[in-house]
Write a protein that holds these residues in place. Structure first.
Motif, PDB file in Angstrom:
ATOM      1  N   ALA A   1       0.819  -1.142  -0.087  1.00 54.69           N
ATOM      2  CA  ALA A   1      -0.003  -0.004   0.057  1.00 54.69           C
ATOM      3  C   ALA A   1       0.895   1.236   0.006  1.00 54.69           C
ATOM      4  N   LEU A   2       0.212   2.426  -0.367  1.00 57.40           N
ATOM      5  CA  LEU A   2       0.898   3.813  -0.253  1.00 57.40           C
ATOM      6  C   LEU A   2       0.020   4.741   0.263  1.00 57.40           C
ATOM      7  N   LEU A   3       0.649   5.811   0.854  1.00 66.00           N
ATOM      8  CA  LEU A   3      -0.071   6.648   1.525  1.00 66.00           C
ATOM      9  C   LEU A   3       0.475   8.022   1.324  1.00 66.00           C
ATOM     10  N   VAL A   4      -0.456   8.847   1.092  1.00 63.04           N
ATOM     11  CA  VAL A   4      -0.131  10.267   0.650  1.00 63.04           C
ATOM     12  C   VAL A   4      -0.889  11.245   1.609  1.00 63.04           C
ATOM     13  N   GLY A   5      -0.319  12.122   2.182  1.00 55.65           N
ATOM     14  CA  GLY A   5      -0.875  13.287   2.743  1.00 55.65           C
ATOM     15  C   GLY A   5      -0.235  14.686   2.431  1.00 55.65           C
ATOM     16  N   GLU A   6      -0.581  15.501   3.327  1.00 53.19           N
ATOM     17  CA  GLU A   6      -0.071  17.123   3.201  1.00 53.19           C
ATOM     18  C   GLU A   6       1.520  17.007   3.264  1.00 53.19           C
ATOM     19  N   ASN A   7       1.887  16.468   4.305  1.00 55.55           N
ATOM     20  CA  ASN A   7       3.483  16.602   4.354  1.00 55.55           C
ATOM     21  C   ASN A   7       3.832  14.833   4.301  1.00 55.55           C
ATOM     22  N   ALA A   8       3.315  14.046   3.886  1.00 51.44           N
ATOM     23  CA  ALA A   8       3.740  12.552   3.821  1.00 51.44           C
ATOM     24  C   ALA A   8       3.717  11.951   2.453  1.00 51.44           C
ATOM     25  N   GLU A   9       4.769  11.009   2.102  1.00 49.53           N
ATOM     26  CA  GLU A   9       4.494  10.149   1.196  1.00 49.53           C
ATOM     27  C   GLU A   9       5.167   9.028   1.509  1.00 49.53           C
ATOM     28  N   LEU A  10       4.548   7.946   1.514  1.00 48.83           N
ATOM     29  CA  LEU A  10       4.914   6.679   2.129  1.00 48.83           C
ATOM     30  C   LEU A  10       4.494   5.223   1.279  1.00 48.83           C
ATOM     31  N   ARG A  11       5.460   4.189   1.032  1.00 53.15           N
ATOM     32  CA  ARG A  11       5.009   3.167   0.192  1.00 53.15           C
ATOM     33  C   ARG A  11       5.505   1.924   1.021  1.00 53.15           C
ATOM     34  N   LEU A  12       4.948   0.996   1.179  1.00 57.10           N
ATOM     35  CA  LEU A  12       5.273  -0.150   2.386  1.00 57.10           C
ATOM     36  C   LEU A  12       4.740  -1.496   1.558  1.00 57.10           C
ATOM     37  N   PRO A  13       5.823  -2.625   1.553  1.00 56.50           N
ATOM     38  CA  PRO A  13       5.429  -3.809   0.954  1.00 56.50           C
ATOM     39  C   PRO A  13       4.423  -4.346   1.662  1.00 56.50           C
ATOM     40  N   ALA A  14       3.786  -5.301   1.116  1.00 56.19           N
ATOM     41  CA  ALA A  14       2.793  -6.259   1.507  1.00 56.19           C
ATOM     42  C   ALA A  14       3.507  -7.369   2.272  1.00 56.19           C
ATOM     43  N   ILE A  15       2.884  -8.015   3.380  1.00 58.00           N
ATOM     44  CA  ILE A  15       3.630  -9.017   4.415  1.00 58.00           C
ATOM     45  C   ILE A  15       3.235 -10.271   3.375  1.00 58.00           C
ATOM     46  N   PRO A  16       4.197 -11.372   2.954  1.00 56.19           N
ATOM     47  CA  PRO A  16       3.676 -12.614   2.422  1.00 56.19           C
ATOM     48  C   PRO A  16       3.030 -13.304   3.288  1.00 56.19           C
ATOM     49  N   VAL A  17       1.850 -13.976   2.952  1.00 57.09           N
ATOM     50  CA  VAL A  17       1.309 -15.125   3.993  1.00 57.09           C
ATOM     51  C   VAL A  17       0.593 -15.827   2.774  1.00 57.09           C
ATOM     52  N   GLU A  18       0.247 -16.808   3.182  1.00 53.82           N
ATOM     53  CA  GLU A  18      -0.633 -18.007   2.421  1.00 53.82           C
ATOM     54  C   GLU A  18      -2.078 -17.719   2.672  1.00 53.82           C
ATOM     55  N   ALA A  19      -2.555 -17.311   1.557  1.00 55.73           N
ATOM     56  CA  ALA A  19      -3.835 -16.474   1.450  1.00 55.73           C
ATOM     57  C   ALA A  19      -5.231 -17.595   1.414  1.00 55.73           C
ATOM     58  N   LYS A  20      -5.976 -17.718   2.499  1.00 59.18           N
ATOM     59  CA  LYS A  20      -7.058 -18.621   2.536  1.00 59.18           C
ATOM     60  C   LYS A  20      -8.389 -17.980   2.035  1.00 59.18           C
ATOM     61  N   GLY A  21      -8.363 -16.654   2.027  1.00 53.99           N
ATOM     62  CA  GLY A  21      -9.664 -15.881   1.675  1.00 53.99           C
ATOM     63  C   GLY A  21      -9.255 -14.535   1.640  1.00 53.99           C
TER      64      GLY A  21
END
Length: 307
Positions: free
Chosen positions: A228-248
């Motif tokens: 996900a990424l986030l943008v605000g007035e004085n913020a700009e951020l990108r973080l990776p997903a956490i790898p997990v085994e998806a069941k749903g």
């Protein structure tokens, strides 16, 4: 403080499994699982499971509405159901094989009269100690998307932070609402801007565009398996997903919103709040059917992202 949530079109989520989905055949299914569903209800469930204070406001009608009330009471989620004339809808999910593809059938839900909508908003803004309001999920048939701007205006007057998580015309109607937070997917952001979004730089530019057009102070764009990424007035951020085994996948976005807001209420900074949100989304992916994030999974995944 309390996080109040509004679900305008809740659903009783019914989940089952069959070996193979084929047209023209009787499909023998496993025993169904029943869960209270709808964006705001899911947010309230996750906030409660994570130890926060929530209050779920939603319309409730007919036997499905009564079942949702009973299920939430069993989970000890604080609720303010507002009686309506119509019958609360169902959503039906069929998992094919173990594991396999997932088929989701979503019914439209009942229309809400003007008096019913007014009683819902009165209940929402009557929640004591609510400093954050979350409006999440689809709108019921015939509901004017302008209701979201009216909610935003009341939040501004009351000094309450508003988070909106919806899609389509309802989300488009939020331009200029200046909510505290919105969380579109990348596809939803592209629809709002009326263009394709290509590349990481363009993704960040798209978030800035939504911020500059007054959708929200904080724009969080979900990138699915890329984080996900986030943008605000004085913020700009990108973080990776956490790898997990998806069941749903049901409720992962709602879990992210719930954890971001709870972290903010608890005084975490923007980056830590987004980390916590990503951890909650991943924790929900690990659960089957329409089950949501477990606290122990969220805390473990979150701890693994903190250096």
């Amino acid at each position: 403080m309390t996080i109040a949530t509004l679900t305008l079109n809740p659903a009783l989520d019914v989940t089952t499994c069959t070996e193979k989905v084929r047209p023209g055949h009787k499909l023998r299914c496993t025993a169904p699982r029943f869960d209270p569903g709808g964006g705001g209800i899911n947010v309230a469930r996750v906030v409660t499971h994570l130890g926060g204070r929530a209050m779920a406001v939603f319309p409730s009608g007919g036997p499905t509405g009564a079942t949702i009330v009973s299920l939430l009471e069993d989970q000890q989620v604080p609720i303010l159901p507002v009686p309506i004339a119509g019958t609360t809808r169902q959503s039906f999910t069929v998992d094919e094989g173990r594991p396999g593809d997932q088929y989701r059938f979503v019914l439209p839900g009942p229309e809400l009269g003007a008096d019913e909508q007014a009683r819902l908003l009165d209940a929402l803004f009557g929640v004591a100690d609510a400093d954050h309001i979350v409006v999440s999920g689809s709108l019921p048939p015939g509901c004017d998307p302008a209701i979201l701007k009216r909610i935003a205006e009341r939040c501004h007057r009351a000094g309450v932070k508003l988070a909106i998580d919806t899609s389509g015309p309802a989300l488009a109607a939020c331009e200029g609402a200046r909510a505290w937070l919105i969380k579109p997917s990348l596809r939803e952001a592209a629809d709002l801007l009326g263009r394709e979004i290509t590349g990481e730089a363009d993704e960040m530019a798209a978030a800035h565009a939504l911020h500059d057009r007054g959708f929200a102070e904080l724009v969080v764009i979900s990138l699915a398996e890329r984080g996900a990424l986030l943008v605000g007035e004085n913020a700009e951020l990108r973080l990776p997903a956490i790898p997990v085994e998806a069941k749903g996948t049901v409720g992962a976005g709602d879990s992210m919103v719930a954890a971001i807001i709870l972290a903010s209420v608890e005084g975490k900074g923007i980056e830590e709040a987004l980390r916590y949100g990503i951890a909650a989304g991943a924790a929900t992916l690990m659960t089957p059917a329409t089950e949501l994030a477990r606290k122990e999974d969220v805390e473990r995944l979150y701890a693994g992202t903190v250096s």
